[in-house]
Scaffold this active site. Structure first.
Site, PDB file in Angstrom:
ATOM      1  N   HIS A 173      15.013 106.285  35.479  1.00  0.00           N
ATOM      2  CA  HIS A 173      14.967 106.971  36.779  1.00  0.00           C
ATOM      3  C   HIS A 173      13.774 107.932  36.850  1.00  0.00           C
ATOM      4  O   HIS A 173      13.236 108.368  35.821  1.00  0.00           O
ATOM      5  CB  HIS A 173      16.260 107.747  37.019  1.00  0.00           C
ATOM      6  N   HIS A 221      18.888 105.280  31.964  1.00  0.00           N
ATOM      7  CA  HIS A 221      18.540 106.600  31.446  1.00  0.00           C
ATOM      8  C   HIS A 221      17.889 106.472  30.077  1.00  0.00           C
ATOM      9  O   HIS A 221      18.039 105.455  29.392  1.00  0.00           O
ATOM     10  CB  HIS A 221      19.803 107.458  31.332  1.00  0.00           C
TER      11      HIS A 221
END
Length: 207
Positions: free
Chosen positions: A10, A148
């Site tokens: 992200h 992540h």
């Protein structure tokens, strides 16, 4: 037969800038995070499927990257490491309040163990399981995964193993970076590791 899996972290979040621990808790992308994702979007080749952690920051990134072009499938195995009551806390405060486990998290992750939190081995297990599953499901295709840093590194190290004690050793997986795993005739290899060639200050980790 060639299968390609793009692993995308992200974009930068407000808590990244503030140096707060995120884990399962969430923080929106900064303007820089949004812009980096926008620069990455046209660099991603066509894919057959998109998977994402259900966290707000990953879904926000996935929407920027793929818009309405692809249906994004959420999978809880892609969630960031669960950090329990550390989530949302400043790293500087945790250095003082937990002088054993907070340094372990960053410098000796194989020793990290905190009540109410996952271990790095926990994350490695679910990340590797996810990668194996989608590799089989999408054999011969290209797939994007938005997740992540801990999960992405765990998936990469399931391809080319590394001892947990060296989990954070470079190359890094920067915000809005892309890593690439290619599987040919059942043999997996890392082609790109934390590449940010689309960023203003680019980096593409060789591995």
């Amino acid at each position: 037969m060639k299968t390609t899996i793009y692993l995308i972290r992200h974009g930068q979040t407000e808590w990244n800038v503030e140096r707060r621990m995120q884990g399962r808790a969430d923080s929106p992308l900064t303007l820089q995070g949004v812009e980096a994702a926008e620069r990455l979007a046209p660099k991603i080749p066509p894919v057959s499927a998109v998977y994402s952690s259900p966290s707000g920051r990953t879904m926000q990134t996935a929407r920027i990257l793929f818009g309405s072009r692809e249906v994004v499938v959420c999978d809880d195995r892609l969630l960031e490491i669960n950090l329990g009551d550390w989530e949302g806390r400043l790293q500087a405060d945790l250095d003082l309040e937990d002088p054993e486990q907070h340094p372990n998290f960053w410098k000796a992750p194989h020793l990290f163990k905190k009540e109410g939190a996952e271990t790095f081995s926990d994350v490695a297990g679910r990340a590797a399981g996810f990668l194996d599953e989608i590799s089989g499901r999408h054999a011969g295709q290209s797939v994007a995964v938005v997740s992540h840093t801990t999960v992405i590194r765990s998936m990469l190290f399931s391809v080319e193993p590394r001892d947990l004690s060296g989990f954070w050793r470079p190359p890094a997986v920067y915000p809005a970076s892309i890593s690439e795993v290619v599987i040919v005739d059942g043999v997996s290899r890392i082609v790109r590791f934390g590449c940010t060639a689309h960023h203003e200050h680019s980096h593409c980790g060789a591995y």
